[in-house]
Design a protein around this motif. Structure first.
Motif, short mmCIF file in Angstrom:
data_model
loop_
_atom_site.label_atom_id
_atom_site.label_comp_id
_atom_site.label_asym_id
_atom_site.label_seq_id
_atom_site.Cartn_x
_atom_site.Cartn_y
_atom_site.Cartn_z
N PRO A 195 0.81 -1.22 0.00
CA PRO A 195 0.00 0.00 0.00
C PRO A 195 0.84 1.27 0.00
CG PRO A 195 -0.17 -1.16 2.10
CD PRO A 195 0.50 -2.08 1.15
N ASP A 196 2.06 1.20 0.56
CA ASP A 196 2.92 2.38 0.57
C ASP A 196 3.33 2.76 -0.86
OD1 ASP A 196 4.31 -0.10 0.53
OD2 ASP A 196 6.18 0.89 1.11
N VAL A 197 3.57 1.74 -1.70
CA VAL A 197 3.93 1.99 -3.10
C VAL A 197 2.68 2.37 -3.91
CG1 VAL A 197 4.90 0.97 -5.21
CG2 VAL A 197 5.92 0.45 -2.98
N LEU A 198 1.58 1.66 -3.65
CA LEU A 198 0.35 1.90 -4.39
C LEU A 198 -0.14 3.34 -4.21
CD1 LEU A 198 -1.80 0.40 -6.15
CD2 LEU A 198 -3.08 0.02 -4.03
N SER A 199 -0.05 3.84 -2.99
CA SER A 199 -0.57 5.19 -2.72
C SER A 199 0.29 6.27 -3.40
CB SER A 199 -0.62 5.44 -1.21
OG SER A 199 0.70 5.42 -0.66
N ASN A 200 1.49 5.91 -3.77
CA ASN A 200 2.42 6.86 -4.39
C ASN A 200 2.55 6.66 -5.89
OD1 ASN A 200 4.07 9.07 -3.72
ND2 ASN A 200 5.93 7.83 -3.74
N LEU A 201 1.74 5.77 -6.43
CA LEU A 201 1.83 5.35 -7.82
C LEU A 201 1.24 6.39 -8.77
CD1 LEU A 201 2.48 2.72 -9.57
CD2 LEU A 201 0.05 2.16 -9.30
N ILE A 202 1.73 6.38 -10.02
CA ILE A 202 1.12 7.19 -11.09
C ILE A 202 0.67 6.24 -12.19
CG2 ILE A 202 1.41 9.09 -12.71
CD1 ILE A 202 3.79 10.03 -11.09
N LEU A 203 -0.58 6.35 -12.60
CA LEU A 203 -1.11 5.55 -13.71
C LEU A 203 -1.10 6.40 -14.98
CD1 LEU A 203 -4.16 3.69 -12.12
CD2 LEU A 203 -1.90 2.77 -12.68
N VAL A 204 -0.58 5.83 -16.06
CA VAL A 204 -0.44 6.57 -17.31
C VAL A 204 -1.13 5.83 -18.44
CG1 VAL A 204 1.19 7.61 -18.94
CG2 VAL A 204 1.83 7.38 -16.52
N ASP A 205 -2.01 6.51 -19.14
CA ASP A 205 -2.66 5.94 -20.31
C ASP A 205 -3.19 7.08 -21.17
OD1 ASP A 205 -3.78 2.88 -20.97
OD2 ASP A 205 -4.89 4.49 -21.98
N ARG A 206 -3.11 6.89 -22.49
CA ARG A 206 -3.65 7.92 -23.39
C ARG A 206 -5.15 8.10 -23.21
NH1 ARG A 206 -1.52 6.23 -29.23
NH2 ARG A 206 -2.34 4.26 -28.47
N ASP A 207 -5.81 7.04 -22.76
CA ASP A 207 -7.24 7.10 -22.48
C ASP A 207 -7.41 7.57 -21.03
OD1 ASP A 207 -9.90 6.64 -21.88
OD2 ASP A 207 -10.01 4.75 -22.98
N ALA A 208 -7.66 8.85 -20.86
CA ALA A 208 -7.74 9.42 -19.51
C ALA A 208 -8.84 8.75 -18.68
CB ALA A 208 -8.00 10.92 -19.60
N ALA A 209 -9.96 8.42 -19.32
CA ALA A 209 -11.07 7.81 -18.59
C ALA A 209 -10.66 6.42 -18.07
CB ALA A 209 -12.30 7.70 -19.49
N ARG A 210 -9.91 5.69 -18.88
CA ARG A 210 -9.46 4.36 -18.46
C ARG A 210 -8.51 4.48 -17.26
NH1 ARG A 210 -10.44 -1.05 -18.09
NH2 ARG A 210 -8.46 -2.16 -17.92
N ALA A 211 -7.57 5.40 -17.32
CA ALA A 211 -6.64 5.60 -16.21
C ALA A 211 -7.38 6.01 -14.95
CB ALA A 211 -5.59 6.64 -16.59
#
Length: 347
Positions: free
Chosen positions: A49-65
């Motif tokens: 959870p420490d890594v998950l809370s600091n994560l960045i999700l990247v996708d060209r489809d903003a709605a999917r991210a």
């Protein structure tokens, strides 16, 4: 092996590895928010959870991210990976194969560690460029060749290394699985984006395991597939390594139990690739010499495997472990697959 790819969406659970307490938590980006991110990487990271809370999700489809961010409790998203390169320590590339090389090269050039979905790249030349840049910069480049942790395959490697089987005589590895992955995109079946078919996809795992077992790339004897110009759905490969001859059969069209049989001068070991209970060892005494070798209690599920791979990447980034499958480790298998395609004849 238990398929719990949809598990873990509510987070929680005690991490089975380092929990980040008392030291800086590395910041990761997952580039690509398709099925593999949703069903594999993100559920695995719920154990950190420490890594998950600091994560960045990247996708060209903003709605999917945004959808995955909401589902898994991730605070930040972006639509362009270039926006986050300066913000992260490591990147997990979960994008179509033809994008692995260009994106990895940009992250590596800026000093960011990379964990890449398999295959590492669409051909050996591009994979080699990635490996050389990572090594030049002193960075981790690892691949998601998850069979490295499958208990029956690990047991075979142990038997080979210990000499229990004796000098190898033959290997047979069969994988027949209908393609049922809940893919968000269809890049695997698009002639413009696919770098191959079942051999590049399922075969990436198989050829890595063979090279790992053998300690190097075997010599190719023959390669056949059913391609008429597009991605192949069936492939048959014959190879030789010293005194050992082998065969690999792969199919997306037929369903049969994925199995292996490894025969040495002293004994034979066989089993199912997804077995978690035991493998069968038979000595030269025949049936009287048969013995079931129990497998470790863990890992037992895809979630266990996924966390094992990602947890190892985090440890490698910190310098406390070697990557389970480094980019250089994966190179021989990619070279072998390239050779299979170059010399392939049609069934």
């Amino acid at each position: 092996m238990t398929d719990n790819r949809h598990a873990g969406r509510t987070g929680g659970g005690n991490p089975s590895g380092p929990d980040g307490q008392g030291k800086r938590v590395p910041r990761l980006a997952i580039v690509g928010c398709g099925a593999i991110a949703e069903q594999y990487y993100l559920p695995a990271l719920t154990r950190r959870p420490d890594v998950l809370s600091n994560l960045i999700l990247v996708d060209r489809d903003a709605a999917r991210a945004e959808h995955l961010a909401t589902t898994f409790g991730v605070a930040q998203t972006a639509t362009d990976y270039r926006e986050v390169i300066s913000q992260v320590d490591g990147a997990i590339l979960a994008v179509p194969t033809h994008l692995h090389h260009p994106i990895a090269m940009e992250f590596l050039a800026e000093g960011v560690h990379v964990f890449c979905e398999k295959p590492l790249a669409e051909n050996a030349d591009k994979a080699r460029e990635m490996v050389e840049l990572a090594e030049e910069r002193g960075l981790v480049l690892a691949g998601n060749y998850q069979r490295r942790l499958f208990p029956p395959l690990v047991k075979v490697k142990e038997l080979l290394d210990s000499g229990v089987l004796g000098e190898l005589r033959s290997i047979r590895y069969l994988v027949g699985e209908l393609f049922d992955w809940e893919a968000v995109t269809g890049f695997r079946f698009n002639v413009g984006t696919a770098s191959g078919g079942v051999l590049r996809d399922r075969g990436a795992h198989v050829m890595y395991v063979l090279c790992w077992w053998l300690g190097g790339k075997p010599a190719l004897i023959s390669s056949q597939n059913d391609s008429s110009g597009g991605p192949e759905a069936v492939a048959d490969v014959h190879f030789q390594h010293e005194g050992c001859r082998g065969e690999v059969k792969l199919s997306w069209l037929s369903k049969f139990t994925p199995r292996f049989e490894v025969i040495g001068e002293k004994a034979r070991v066989e089993g199912g690739i997804y077995d978690t209970d035991s493998v069968l060892l038979t000595t030269t005494a025949g049936r009287r010499g048969q013995k079931r070798l129990k497998l470790p209690r863990s890992p037992r599920s895809y979630l266990d495997i996924a966390y094992g791979m990602i947890g190892n990447f985090l440890e490698a980034m910190e310098g406390s472990a070697r990557p389970l499958v480094s980019g250089r480790d994966a190179l021989p298998s990619i070279e072998l697959i390239d050779e299979c395609y170059r010399t392939a004849t049609r069934f």
